[in-house]
Design a protein around this motif. Structure first.
Motif, PDB file in Angstrom:
ATOM      1  N   ALA A   1      -0.211   6.922 -10.016  1.00  0.00           N
ATOM      2  CA  ALA A   1      -0.818   6.003 -10.734  1.00  0.00           C
ATOM      3  C   ALA A   1      -0.362   6.374 -12.318  1.00  0.00           C
ATOM      4  N   ASP A   2      -1.498   8.056 -12.002  1.00  0.00           N
ATOM      5  CA  ASP A   2      -1.285   8.400 -13.678  1.00  0.00           C
ATOM      6  C   ASP A   2      -0.172   9.372 -14.324  1.00  0.00           C
ATOM      7  N   LYS A   3       0.406  10.002 -12.671  1.00  0.00           N
ATOM      8  CA  LYS A   3       1.807  10.482 -13.071  1.00  0.00           C
ATOM      9  C   LYS A   3       2.569   9.838 -13.789  1.00  0.00           C
ATOM     10  N   VAL A   4       2.633   8.566 -13.016  1.00  0.00           N
ATOM     11  CA  VAL A   4       4.111   7.949 -13.733  1.00  0.00           C
ATOM     12  C   VAL A   4       3.385   7.298 -15.111  1.00  0.00           C
ATOM     13  N   ASP A   5       2.408   7.012 -15.262  1.00  0.00           N
ATOM     14  CA  ASP A   5       1.655   6.989 -16.535  1.00  0.00           C
ATOM     15  C   ASP A   5       2.385   8.021 -17.763  1.00  0.00           C
ATOM     16  N   TYR A   6       1.880   9.019 -16.871  1.00  0.00           N
ATOM     17  CA  TYR A   6       2.115   9.880 -17.688  1.00  0.00           C
ATOM     18  C   TYR A   6       3.484   9.896 -18.602  1.00  0.00           C
TER      19      TYR A   6
ATOM     20  N   LEU B   1       0.590  -1.153  -0.249  1.00  0.00           N
ATOM     21  CA  LEU B   1       0.033   0.197   0.187  1.00  0.00           C
ATOM     22  C   LEU B   1       0.579   1.786   0.029  1.00  0.00           C
ATOM     23  N   ILE B   2       2.188   1.230  -0.299  1.00  0.00           N
ATOM     24  CA  ILE B   2       3.301   2.306   0.073  1.00  0.00           C
ATOM     25  C   ILE B   2       2.398   3.396  -0.862  1.00  0.00           C
ATOM     26  N   ASN B   3       2.459   2.591  -1.969  1.00  0.00           N
ATOM     27  CA  ASN B   3       1.915   3.499  -3.327  1.00  0.00           C
ATOM     28  C   ASN B   3       0.617   3.528  -3.612  1.00  0.00           C
ATOM     29  N   ASN B   4      -0.105   3.843  -2.135  1.00  0.00           N
ATOM     30  CA  ASN B   4      -1.729   4.085  -2.429  1.00  0.00           C
ATOM     31  C   ASN B   4      -2.036   5.187  -2.081  1.00  0.00           C
ATOM     32  N   GLY B   5      -1.016   6.052  -1.978  1.00  0.00           N
ATOM     33  CA  GLY B   5      -1.186   7.681  -1.188  1.00  0.00           C
ATOM     34  C   GLY B   5      -0.653   8.566  -0.634  1.00  0.00           C
ATOM     35  N   THR B   6      -0.280   9.832  -0.460  1.00  0.00           N
ATOM     36  CA  THR B   6       0.026  10.808  -0.091  1.00  0.00           C
ATOM     37  C   THR B   6      -0.611  11.767   0.469  1.00  0.00           C
ATOM     38  N   SER B   7       0.153  12.764   1.333  1.00  0.00           N
ATOM     39  CA  SER B   7      -0.829  13.644   1.388  1.00  0.00           C
ATOM     40  C   SER B   7      -1.003  14.875   0.468  1.00  0.00           C
ATOM     41  N   THR B   8      -0.492  14.237  -0.370  1.00  0.00           N
ATOM     42  CA  THR B   8      -0.443  15.703  -1.619  1.00  0.00           C
ATOM     43  C   THR B   8      -1.157  14.937  -2.827  1.00  0.00           C
ATOM     44  N   LEU B   9      -1.209  13.114  -3.086  1.00  0.00           N
ATOM     45  CA  LEU B   9      -1.006  12.578  -3.938  1.00  0.00           C
ATOM     46  C   LEU B   9      -2.310  11.130  -3.410  1.00  0.00           C
ATOM     47  N   SER B  10      -3.543  11.151  -4.300  1.00  0.00           N
ATOM     48  CA  SER B  10      -4.508  10.023  -4.454  1.00  0.00           C
ATOM     49  C   SER B  10      -3.696   8.920  -5.350  1.00  0.00           C
ATOM     50  N   ALA B  11      -4.599   8.159  -4.464  1.00  0.00           N
ATOM     51  CA  ALA B  11      -3.170   6.724  -5.514  1.00  0.00           C
ATOM     52  C   ALA B  11      -3.682   6.924  -6.833  1.00  0.00           C
ATOM     53  N   LYS B  12      -4.954   7.150  -7.303  1.00  0.00           N
ATOM     54  CA  LYS B  12      -5.178   7.137  -8.622  1.00  0.00           C
ATOM     55  C   LYS B  12      -4.442   8.389  -9.259  1.00  0.00           C
ATOM     56  N   GLU B  13      -3.946   9.351  -8.692  1.00  0.00           N
ATOM     57  CA  GLU B  13      -3.021  10.671  -9.169  1.00  0.00           C
ATOM     58  C   GLU B  13      -1.350  10.365  -9.384  1.00  0.00           C
TER      59      GLU B  13
ATOM     60  N   GLN C   1      14.250  13.364 -14.144  1.00  0.00           N
ATOM     61  CA  GLN C   1      14.251  14.342 -12.947  1.00  0.00           C
ATOM     62  C   GLN C   1      12.744  14.817 -12.711  1.00  0.00           C
ATOM     63  N   SER C   2      11.330  13.891 -13.574  1.00  0.00           N
ATOM     64  CA  SER C   2      10.439  14.757 -13.058  1.00  0.00           C
ATOM     65  C   SER C   2       9.449  13.352 -12.590  1.00  0.00           C
ATOM     66  N   VAL C   3      10.492  11.672 -12.467  1.00  0.00           N
ATOM     67  CA  VAL C   3       9.922  10.950 -12.114  1.00  0.00           C
ATOM     68  C   VAL C   3      10.451  10.973 -10.204  1.00  0.00           C
ATOM     69  N   LEU C   4      11.182  11.376 -10.496  1.00  0.00           N
ATOM     70  CA  LEU C   4      12.437  10.969  -8.868  1.00  0.00           C
ATOM     71  C   LEU C   4      11.525  11.409  -7.713  1.00  0.00           C
ATOM     72  N   PRO C   5      10.771  12.814  -7.541  1.00  0.00           N
ATOM     73  CA  PRO C   5      10.020  13.490  -6.664  1.00  0.00           C
ATOM     74  C   PRO C   5       9.219  12.432  -6.228  1.00  0.00           C
ATOM     75  N   ILE C   6       8.424  12.113  -7.275  1.00  0.00           N
ATOM     76  CA  ILE C   6       6.804  11.522  -7.057  1.00  0.00           C
ATOM     77  C   ILE C   6       7.624  10.200  -5.853  1.00  0.00           C
ATOM     78  N   LEU C   7       8.907  10.049  -6.284  1.00  0.00           N
ATOM     79  CA  LEU C   7       9.069   8.101  -5.988  1.00  0.00           C
ATOM     80  C   LEU C   7       9.580   9.059  -4.244  1.00  0.00           C
ATOM     81  N   ARG C   8      10.023  10.122  -4.321  1.00  0.00           N
ATOM     82  CA  ARG C   8      10.184  10.883  -3.338  1.00  0.00           C
ATOM     83  C   ARG C   8       9.299  10.972  -2.040  1.00  0.00           C
TER      84      ARG C   8
END
Length: 424
Positions: A82-87, A68-80, A113-120
């Motif tokens: 997934a959508d950002k990574v997929d983009y 569940l670690i990638n299913n939501g942060t304080s600013t991004l939902s699980a869908k968001e 440069q764009s994807v790593l901050p999502i993982l961070r």
């Protein structure tokens, strides 16, 4: 012109080359091991965390946190997320293992440069929403209920528990274990397990100074999770359980799983034991396959394996056979082991095993990712590439006398734990 009526000459693999990693360190001390290879502008970055704080009363905390670690942060939902990574055409994958937990990122270099901050954000700010946890519990309980009807699943479950007890290697998970999962417990585990002090990064692909600087810029500073953790450490006694029979009167097939605690990759006998295992049941031409499948027709498949974990090693044989021939199959398995202990393998059969094992090793090194996987195997065992040199030398030079001695040393069927699920 090539004469296709003649088979190509068979030769033993002469040399196998490994790409050794470059070790670097981020500004905050996280070690980074890089296999810089390939021409494609593609990298795989793995963040690997040692499993910590094992609690037998809550055996699913680490597994659920990983899922569940990638299913939501304080600013991004699980869908968001997934959508950002997929983009960016990237792919994010989580894996839970008995010793380590891993988050893998596959991405094109130009999007690093764009994807790593999502993982961070995921590694520092996951919040494990109650709704996502509820869905996870429902789905996993349903999946477990289905698996509990499968003989092979039950055999694997009972065998692991018999060898390793209530540890991550053998925990006897039941549907009720999912009912005690709490969001607060996942958050607590997240804060102690996913820290920079507990992280090692492995990179494979085209990854040079510019890419390292991007990685360091995103992950090389202070992380939010700084809690101290207790590393998992276990000791196991070679206390076999004899025979474990799980009767299922309606079963058409019976699942068999048998074996014992054994040596780990650190032991000097391990490469030789792998050759012995291959001969017995480690490939399609093995003795167990030739006897139990090809000659007797008791099964579609049977195999054996030697597994090395951080705190234990084990050997096992696994198959499913017709319920009416279960006892016969058990007898034939023991017969094949007895032959290995009493008779010398002929050179022709040993040569075939040598060719198979060296060819498999060579074939497994097809790209930068597989070279990184080979390095991880030795790294987490506290070894270096001399292990592979010794492995290759052992495969090439081991004798029939050596194999007979190893069979007598490690294949005492009286010490095996034998699990049968179905009918005997």
């Amino acid at each position: 012109m090539l004469n296709r009526t003649l088979a190509p000459e068979s030769k033993l693999v002469d040399e196998i080359s490994f790409i050794e990693p470059l070790k670097q360190v981020l500004d905050n001390g996280i070690p980074v091991f890089t296999i810089n290879a390939g021409k494609q502008e593609l990298v795989r970055i793995e963040f690997i965390f040692e499993n910590v704080n094992w609690d037998a009363s809550r055996p699913l905390d680490a597994i659920a946190t990983s899922h569940l670690i990638n299913n939501g942060t304080s600013t991004l939902s699980a869908k968001e997320i997934a959508d950002k990574v997929d983009y960016y055409g990237a792919f994010l994958q989580t894996e839970y293992g008995a010793d380590q937990t891993c988050i893998k990122l596959y991405t094109l270099n130009k999007h690093l440069q764009s994807v790593l901050p999502i993982l961070r954000s995921i590694l520092n700010d996951s919040i494990f929403p109650e709704q996502e946890l509820a869905i996870f519990i429902q789905n996993q309980k349903q999946s477990l209920q289905v698996n509990l009807q499968k003989n092979d699943f039950l055999a694997r479950k009972h065998f692991a528990n018999a060898l390793f007890g209530e540890t991550p290697y053998g925990s006897n998970i039941e549907p009720s274990n999912y009912d005690v999962l709490k969001r607060a417990d996942l958050l607590n585990h997240f804060k102690v397990a996913y820290t920079s002090q507990n992280c090692t990064i492995f990179v494979a692909g085209k990854f040079e100074d510019a890419e390292f600087n991007i990685l360091n810029g995103v992950f090389g500073n202070k992380w939010d999770n700084i809690e101290k953790a207790k590393p998992n450490k276990f000791e196991f006694l070679a206390d076999h359980k004899g025979e474990v029979l799980v009767e299922r009167p309606e079963a058409i097939q019976s699942a068999i799983r048998m074996g014992r605690l054994a040596i780990t990759r650190n032991h000097p006998d391990f490469p030789g034991f792998q050759v012995l295992n291959c001969l017995l049941g480690g490939y399609f031409g093995s003795r167990l396959m030739a006897n139990i499948r090809e000659d007797k027709g008791y099964t579609y498949g049977i195999g054996s394996a030697v597994a090395s974990l951080k705190d234990a090693g084990y050997f096992f044989i696994a198959t499913e056979v017709g319920a009416e021939v279960c006892n016969n199959a058990l007898a034939e398995i023991e017969k094949e082991i007895s032959i290995l202990k009493d008779e010398l393998v002929v050179e022709e059969e040993l040569a075939l095993v040598r060719n198979y094992m060296l060819g498999s090793m060579l074939g497994s090194l097809e790209n930068a990712f597989s070279h990184a996987d080979k390095f991880k195997n030795v790294y987490f065992s506290g070894l270096d590439y001399s292990y592979y040199k010794n492995y290759i030398k052992t495969v090439k030079t081991i004798t029939a006398e050596d194999l007979k001695a190893l069979a007598n040393k490690y294949l005492d069927t009286n010490s095996f734990t034998k699990v049968v699920v179905g009918k005997k």
